[in-house]
Design an enzyme around this catalytic site. Structure first.
Site, mmCIF file in Angstrom:
data_model
loop_
_atom_site.group_PDB
_atom_site.id
_atom_site.type_symbol
_atom_site.label_atom_id
_atom_site.label_comp_id
_atom_site.label_asym_id
_atom_site.label_seq_id
_atom_site.Cartn_x
_atom_site.Cartn_y
_atom_site.Cartn_z
ATOM 1 N N ASP A 95 18.988 5.575 23.244
ATOM 2 C CA ASP A 95 19.625 6.057 22.013
ATOM 3 C C ASP A 95 19.854 4.842 21.104
ATOM 4 O O ASP A 95 20.554 3.904 21.483
ATOM 5 C CB ASP A 95 20.953 6.746 22.352
ATOM 6 C CG ASP A 95 21.571 7.431 21.140
ATOM 7 O OD1 ASP A 95 20.838 8.118 20.395
ATOM 8 O OD2 ASP A 95 22.794 7.271 20.934
ATOM 9 N N GLU A 150 23.192 -0.919 20.079
ATOM 10 C CA GLU A 150 24.126 -0.822 18.956
ATOM 11 C C GLU A 150 24.334 -2.215 18.358
ATOM 12 O O GLU A 150 24.452 -3.197 19.092
ATOM 13 C CB GLU A 150 25.458 -0.213 19.447
ATOM 14 C CG GLU A 150 26.611 -0.279 18.494
ATOM 15 C CD GLU A 150 26.329 0.316 17.112
ATOM 16 O OE1 GLU A 150 25.802 1.442 17.004
ATOM 17 O OE2 GLU A 150 26.652 -0.373 16.115
ATOM 18 N N ASP A 197 22.349 4.991 9.896
ATOM 19 C CA ASP A 197 22.953 4.649 8.603
ATOM 20 C C ASP A 197 21.950 4.962 7.491
ATOM 21 O O ASP A 197 20.786 4.566 7.576
ATOM 22 C CB ASP A 197 23.309 3.160 8.576
ATOM 23 C CG ASP A 197 24.513 2.847 9.462
ATOM 24 O OD1 ASP A 197 25.283 3.782 9.750
ATOM 25 O OD2 ASP A 197 24.690 1.680 9.849
ATOM 26 N N ASP A 238 22.239 14.175 8.656
ATOM 27 C CA ASP A 238 22.738 15.160 7.682
ATOM 28 C C ASP A 238 22.405 14.712 6.261
ATOM 29 O O ASP A 238 22.945 15.268 5.302
ATOM 30 C CB ASP A 238 24.249 15.383 7.856
ATOM 31 C CG ASP A 238 25.033 14.097 7.871
ATOM 32 O OD1 ASP A 238 25.328 13.567 6.791
ATOM 33 O OD2 ASP A 238 25.317 13.597 8.983
HETATM 34 C C1 LIG Z 1 26.181 6.644 11.275
HETATM 35 S S1 LIG Z 1 26.362 5.851 12.828
HETATM 36 C C2 LIG Z 1 25.905 7.149 13.957
HETATM 37 C C3 LIG Z 1 26.448 6.930 15.338
HETATM 38 C C4 LIG Z 1 26.008 7.948 16.391
HETATM 39 N N1 LIG Z 1 24.585 7.865 16.659
HETATM 40 C C5 LIG Z 1 26.388 9.346 16.022
HETATM 41 O O1 LIG Z 1 25.477 10.173 15.809
HETATM 42 O O2 LIG Z 1 27.592 9.625 15.946
HETATM 43 C C6 LIG Z 1 24.951 4.762 12.899
HETATM 44 C C7 LIG Z 1 25.087 3.688 13.981
HETATM 45 O O3 LIG Z 1 23.898 2.908 14.029
HETATM 46 C C8 LIG Z 1 24.249 1.522 14.145
HETATM 47 N N2 LIG Z 1 23.093 0.753 13.641
HETATM 48 C C9 LIG Z 1 22.681 0.667 12.358
HETATM 49 N N3 LIG Z 1 21.581 -0.092 12.253
HETATM 50 C C10 LIG Z 1 21.275 -0.505 13.521
HETATM 51 C C11 LIG Z 1 20.242 -1.310 14.078
HETATM 52 N N4 LIG Z 1 19.304 -1.843 13.299
HETATM 53 N N5 LIG Z 1 20.230 -1.521 15.410
HETATM 54 C C12 LIG Z 1 21.203 -0.977 16.202
HETATM 55 N N6 LIG Z 1 22.202 -0.211 15.738
HETATM 56 C C13 LIG Z 1 22.235 0.048 14.417
HETATM 57 C C14 LIG Z 1 25.503 1.423 13.313
HETATM 58 O O4 LIG Z 1 26.278 0.265 13.593
HETATM 59 C C15 LIG Z 1 26.229 2.713 13.692
HETATM 60 O O5 LIG Z 1 27.015 2.558 14.851
#
Ligand SMILES: C[S@@+](CC[C@H](N)C(=O)[O-])C[C@H]1O[C@@H](n2cnc3c(N)ncnc32)[C@H](O)[C@@H]1O
Length: 209
Positions: free
Chosen positions: A35, A60, A113, A149
């Site tokens: 994931d 993460e 993101d 979303d």
């Molecule tokens: C909007 S959150 C969604 C979290 C979770 N997947 C959920 O559905 O609730 C996006 C997550 O991706 C992480 N993230 C963003 N870019 C990333 C990257 N290049 N590598 C690893 N993690 C990343 C962010 O820090 C954040 O925790």
């Protein structure tokens, strides 16, 4: 509203050593799901506790979240769950991770993101180069799940993955979730938020051919 971490910052050029599968998991032969952007990992804890015949790996970029998640795994002695800190794009581009990628049965990008501004699209986790790395290293039959979303982000991710000849869309109605990494359709935190707030959720599954 949390501040997004810029994955292109040089802070993430260095990556931690990726352990071997047998160092990460009690049974390294179990099916492996990755994931990407797992945040604090609640989704993966929920999955790992129920589906003990699968191994779950989370990547993460927020270091503190990974530190806390790793401590929880040790405290609870969970043998089918592991977390890695860093930018997924750099981690999966590294030679050490090739063995992990080859062993994946599936991977998910849940609510990445969005980086709304066009000049920030290059910070989005799904990039053409990244999709090429995956298509070069994943075994045939490996599945990629995307969910968001944000319609614009969905279109962007879908276009980027579908433009690669080696990924084909699977029709959701032909898909048997019971054999997947998430047979009980456990929800991520963002997904629960989207449901409560009646936001549309866009999702797609691809198979490596
Ligand atoms: C909007 S959150 C969604 C979290 C979770 N997947 C959920 O559905 O609730 C996006 C997550 O991706 C992480 N993230 C963003 N870019 C990333 C990257 N290049 N590598 C690893 N993690 C990343 C962010 O820090 C954040 O925790």
């Amino acid at each position: 509203m949390r501040q997004h971490v810029n994955p292109l910052s040089s802070n993430f050029n260095q990556i931690e050593r990726i352990p071997s599968l047998s160092e990460m998991f009690g049974d390294s032969k179990s099916n492996l799901h990755l994931d990407i952007g797992c945040a604090a990992g609640e989704f993966l804890f929920d999955l790992a506790l129920v589906n003990t015949s699968w191994n779950y790996l989370g990547i993460e970029i927020r270091e503190k979240l990974v530190k806390n998640a790793k401590s929880k795994v040790l405290e609870r002695e969970i043998k089918n769950l592991y977390f890695v800190f860093g930018n997924a794009n750099n981690i999966l581009n590294d030679v050490q991770s090739k063995i992990i990628i080859k062993n994946l049965k599936s991977l998910s990008f849940n609510f990445p993101d969005p980086w709304f501004k066009k000049k920030h699209y290059k910070r989005r986790v799904i990039q053409p180069g990244f999709v090429n790395i995956l298509s070069n290293s994943l075994q045939k039959g490996t599945l990629i799940f995307i969910k968001t979303d944000v319609k614009d982000l969905f279109d962007y991710m879908d276009y980027t993955i579908s433009s690669n000849y080696y990924f084909k869309i699977i029709d959701k109605k032909d898909f048997n979730y019971s054999e997947s990494f998430n047979p009980n359709k456990v929800k991520t935190n963002r997904e629960k938020y989207a449901i409560v707030n009646q936001l549309d959720i866009f999702e797609r599954i691809y198979i490596k051919i």
